[in-house]
Write a protein that holds these residues in place. Sequence first.
Motif, PDB file in Angstrom:
ATOM      1  N   TRP A 262      42.070  37.390  42.514  1.00 49.69           N
ATOM      2  CA  TRP A 262      40.636  37.554  42.734  1.00 49.69           C
ATOM      3  C   TRP A 262      40.352  38.508  43.890  1.00 49.69           C
ATOM      4  CZ3 TRP A 262      38.430  36.494  47.397  1.00 49.69           C
ATOM      5  CH2 TRP A 262      39.090  35.606  48.248  1.00 49.69           C
ATOM      6  N   GLU A 263      41.290  38.606  44.839  1.00 54.75           N
ATOM      7  CA  GLU A 263      41.072  39.492  45.982  1.00 54.75           C
ATOM      8  C   GLU A 263      40.938  40.957  45.546  1.00 54.75           C
ATOM      9  OE1 GLU A 263      43.404  35.950  47.669  1.00 54.75           O
ATOM     10  OE2 GLU A 263      43.436  37.171  45.845  1.00 54.75           O
ATOM     11  N   SER A 264      41.681  41.349  44.517  1.00 55.75           N
ATOM     12  CA  SER A 264      41.602  42.736  44.047  1.00 55.75           C
ATOM     13  C   SER A 264      40.228  43.033  43.459  1.00 55.75           C
ATOM     14  CB  SER A 264      42.681  42.994  43.003  1.00 55.75           C
ATOM     15  OG  SER A 264      43.974  42.850  43.564  1.00 55.75           O
ATOM     16  N   LEU A 265      39.698  42.092  42.687  1.00 54.44           N
ATOM     17  CA  LEU A 265      38.369  42.259  42.108  1.00 54.44           C
ATOM     18  C   LEU A 265      37.306  42.245  43.203  1.00 54.44           C
ATOM     19  CD1 LEU A 265      38.853  39.866  39.070  1.00 54.44           C
ATOM     20  CD2 LEU A 265      38.683  42.359  38.963  1.00 54.44           C
ATOM     21  N   TYR A 266      37.483  41.371  44.161  1.00 50.15           N
ATOM     22  CA  TYR A 266      36.572  41.252  45.306  1.00 50.15           C
ATOM     23  C   TYR A 266      36.524  42.561  46.091  1.00 50.15           C
ATOM     24  CZ  TYR A 266      34.954  39.357  49.863  1.00 50.15           C
ATOM     25  OH  TYR A 266      34.296  39.112  51.038  1.00 50.15           O
ATOM     26  N   ASP A 267      37.692  43.105  46.407  1.00 52.30           N
ATOM     27  CA  ASP A 267      37.753  44.365  47.156  1.00 52.30           C
ATOM     28  C   ASP A 267      37.120  45.506  46.366  1.00 52.30           C
ATOM     29  OD1 ASP A 267      39.032  43.108  49.240  1.00 52.30           O
ATOM     30  OD2 ASP A 267      41.048  43.752  48.654  1.00 52.30           O
ATOM     31  N   ASP A 268      37.318  45.496  45.061  1.00 50.58           N
ATOM     32  CA  ASP A 268      36.731  46.527  44.208  1.00 50.58           C
ATOM     33  C   ASP A 268      35.204  46.471  44.263  1.00 50.58           C
ATOM     34  OD1 ASP A 268      37.008  48.587  41.996  1.00 50.58           O
ATOM     35  OD2 ASP A 268      35.855  47.049  40.943  1.00 50.58           O
TER      36      ASP A 268
ATOM     37  N   HIS B 206      24.850  45.188  36.404  1.00 53.59           N
ATOM     38  CA  HIS B 206      25.283  45.455  35.028  1.00 53.59           C
ATOM     39  C   HIS B 206      26.164  46.702  34.979  1.00 53.59           C
ATOM     40  CE1 HIS B 206      25.067  46.828  30.850  1.00 53.59           C
ATOM     41  NE2 HIS B 206      24.776  45.583  30.522  1.00 53.59           N
ATOM     42  N   ARG B 207      25.715  47.777  35.598  1.00 54.45           N
ATOM     43  CA  ARG B 207      26.481  49.022  35.588  1.00 54.45           C
ATOM     44  C   ARG B 207      27.821  48.852  36.292  1.00 54.45           C
ATOM     45  NH1 ARG B 207      22.869  54.063  37.440  1.00 54.45           N
ATOM     46  NH2 ARG B 207      24.994  54.882  37.506  1.00 54.45           N
ATOM     47  N   PHE B 208      27.795  48.147  37.432  1.00 52.81           N
ATOM     48  CA  PHE B 208      29.039  47.973  38.169  1.00 52.81           C
ATOM     49  C   PHE B 208      30.050  47.148  37.389  1.00 52.81           C
ATOM     50  CE2 PHE B 208      31.666  45.094  40.634  1.00 52.81           C
ATOM     51  CZ  PHE B 208      32.512  46.022  41.223  1.00 52.81           C
ATOM     52  N   ILE B 209      29.625  46.022  36.819  1.00 50.21           N
ATOM     53  CA  ILE B 209      30.562  45.134  36.142  1.00 50.21           C
ATOM     54  C   ILE B 209      31.192  45.811  34.929  1.00 50.21           C
ATOM     55  CG2 ILE B 209      30.748  43.016  34.789  1.00 50.21           C
ATOM     56  CD1 ILE B 209      30.793  42.578  37.785  1.00 50.21           C
ATOM     57  N   VAL B 210      30.423  46.583  34.189  1.00 46.00           N
ATOM     58  CA  VAL B 210      30.985  47.334  33.060  1.00 46.00           C
ATOM     59  C   VAL B 210      32.030  48.317  33.563  1.00 46.00           C
ATOM     60  CG1 VAL B 210      30.464  49.018  31.253  1.00 46.00           C
ATOM     61  CG2 VAL B 210      28.959  47.049  31.587  1.00 46.00           C
ATOM     62  N   SER B 211      31.743  48.963  34.690  1.00 46.25           N
ATOM     63  CA  SER B 211      32.695  49.903  35.277  1.00 46.25           C
ATOM     64  C   SER B 211      33.938  49.180  35.784  1.00 46.25           C
ATOM     65  CB  SER B 211      32.019  50.663  36.422  1.00 46.25           C
ATOM     66  OG  SER B 211      32.935  51.488  37.097  1.00 46.25           O
ATOM     67  N   GLN B 212      33.741  48.037  36.427  1.00 46.42           N
ATOM     68  CA  GLN B 212      34.883  47.265  36.912  1.00 46.42           C
ATOM     69  C   GLN B 212      35.760  46.811  35.749  1.00 46.42           C
ATOM     70  OE1 GLN B 212      34.536  43.111  38.661  1.00 46.42           O
ATOM     71  NE2 GLN B 212      35.307  44.216  40.454  1.00 46.42           N
ATOM     72  N   TYR B 213      35.136  46.381  34.690  1.00 50.66           N
ATOM     73  CA  TYR B 213      35.881  45.958  33.502  1.00 50.66           C
ATOM     74  C   TYR B 213      36.783  47.089  33.002  1.00 50.66           C
ATOM     75  CZ  TYR B 213      36.773  44.006  28.853  1.00 50.66           C
ATOM     76  OH  TYR B 213      37.376  43.517  27.712  1.00 50.66           O
ATOM     77  N   ASP B 214      36.252  48.299  32.999  1.00 52.11           N
ATOM     78  CA  ASP B 214      37.049  49.448  32.556  1.00 52.11           C
ATOM     79  C   ASP B 214      38.214  49.713  33.502  1.00 52.11           C
ATOM     80  OD1 ASP B 214      35.448  49.856  30.349  1.00 52.11           O
ATOM     81  OD2 ASP B 214      34.202  51.381  31.326  1.00 52.11           O
ATOM     82  N   ARG B 215      37.963  49.608  34.815  1.00 53.75           N
ATOM     83  CA  ARG B 215      39.013  49.875  35.792  1.00 53.75           C
ATOM     84  C   ARG B 215      40.133  48.840  35.713  1.00 53.75           C
ATOM     85  NH1 ARG B 215      34.674  51.300  38.830  1.00 53.75           N
ATOM     86  NH2 ARG B 215      34.475  49.253  39.832  1.00 53.75           N
ATOM     87  N   PHE B 216      39.784  47.611  35.354  1.00 53.79           N
ATOM     88  CA  PHE B 216      40.766  46.528  35.293  1.00 53.79           C
ATOM     89  C   PHE B 216      41.046  46.104  33.852  1.00 53.79           C
ATOM     90  CE2 PHE B 216      39.324  46.390  39.608  1.00 53.79           C
ATOM     91  CZ  PHE B 216      40.379  45.881  40.351  1.00 53.79           C
ATOM     92  N   SER B 217      40.876  47.028  32.938  1.00 54.97           N
ATOM     93  CA  SER B 217      40.998  46.696  31.512  1.00 54.97           C
ATOM     94  C   SER B 217      42.385  46.156  31.141  1.00 54.97           C
ATOM     95  CB  SER B 217      40.666  47.920  30.653  1.00 54.97           C
ATOM     96  OG  SER B 217      41.534  48.993  30.954  1.00 54.97           O
ATOM     97  N   ASN B 218      43.425  46.575  31.865  1.00 49.63           N
ATOM     98  CA  ASN B 218      44.768  46.068  31.571  1.00 49.63           C
ATOM     99  C   ASN B 218      44.869  44.553  31.776  1.00 49.63           C
ATOM    100  OD1 ASN B 218      45.653  48.611  30.972  1.00 49.63           O
ATOM    101  ND2 ASN B 218      46.630  48.968  32.951  1.00 49.63           N
ATOM    102  N   TYR B 219      44.005  44.031  32.645  1.00 50.05           N
ATOM    103  CA  TYR B 219      44.015  42.593  32.940  1.00 50.05           C
ATOM    104  C   TYR B 219      42.899  41.834  32.227  1.00 50.05           C
ATOM    105  CZ  TYR B 219      46.729  44.515  36.821  1.00 50.05           C
ATOM    106  OH  TYR B 219      47.656  45.202  37.571  1.00 50.05           O
ATOM    107  N   LEU B 220      41.824  42.561  31.859  1.00 50.31           N
ATOM    108  CA  LEU B 220      40.627  41.897  31.352  1.00 50.31           C
ATOM    109  C   LEU B 220      40.385  42.070  29.863  1.00 50.31           C
ATOM    110  CD1 LEU B 220      38.144  42.938  34.221  1.00 50.31           C
ATOM    111  CD2 LEU B 220      39.455  40.818  34.042  1.00 50.31           C
ATOM    112  N   ASP B 221      41.236  42.858  29.189  1.00 49.70           N
ATOM    113  CA  ASP B 221      40.906  43.205  27.806  1.00 49.70           C
ATOM    114  C   ASP B 221      40.994  42.033  26.823  1.00 49.70           C
ATOM    115  OD1 ASP B 221      43.637  42.948  27.700  1.00 49.70           O
ATOM    116  OD2 ASP B 221      44.032  44.990  27.021  1.00 49.70           O
ATOM    117  N   HIS B 222      41.478  40.862  27.275  1.00 45.87           N
ATOM    118  CA  HIS B 222      41.448  39.687  26.404  1.00 45.87           C
ATOM    119  C   HIS B 222      40.091  38.978  26.456  1.00 45.87           C
ATOM    120  CE1 HIS B 222      42.327  38.063  30.376  1.00 45.87           C
ATOM    121  NE2 HIS B 222      42.067  36.832  29.949  1.00 45.87           N
TER     122      HIS B 222
END
Length: 224
Positions: free
Chosen positions: A76-82, A21-37
């Motif tokens: 997906w590779e960028s999210l995977y590596d993150d 839960h903590r990681f995914i919220v953090s990942q969402y913030d890091r990739f917000s330019n792509y995920l904010d929709h």
Amino acid sequence: MMKAVLFDLDGTLLDRDQSVHRFIVSQYDRFSNYLDHIPVDTYLTRFVELDCRGYTGKDMVYSKLVKEFNIPGCNWESLYDDYFTNFHVHCVPFPNLIRMLENLKRNSLILGVITNGYHDFQLKNIKALEIKHYFDVILVSETEGIKKPNPEIFKRAIDQLGVSTEESIFVGDHPENDIAAAKSAGMTAIWKKDEGWSMDETKADFIIDDLLELCSIFEEMDAK
């Protein structure tokens, strides 16, 4: 007399649900330019569904997320590596983890970890929990070339510790990979209850809700 205690990692020492839960919220913030929709709760819920409590490869999880949510400009590779780079920063221990380990060490018990997964990833998680120094052996399936529930990985850990299976206890949350497998290897098995798994509780020698209960179990066993 019991001489060694070995542990599973995810779901036993590491609170994986809270860590994810903590990681995914953090990942969402890091990739917000792509995920904010995508609403963050939607992204988190779908990750958890696809992840199947860690039993689905993250390449499959992220490739499905990118396809289902139509995430433009981000592969997906960028999210995977993150995930593999940053998950350890968000590791959450179960309550009383350090107190339990300190207590067992004071009672001269030898400790170890047997976990499935990638070596570097799991070792970073163990270090993030600040518990690596408590263990005399850490076996990770990638390095060993075998994984739970194969009883050989349990016997390999026992051999490295220099004790017998009859002198050893395994603590885990998974009914088959941990409890049934440890008993098959000849060890006493303690199930750390997890709402995500169901099992015939008679298969376990002992059942705990909290890690600190292990100390009471050893006192009970020594008194017999």
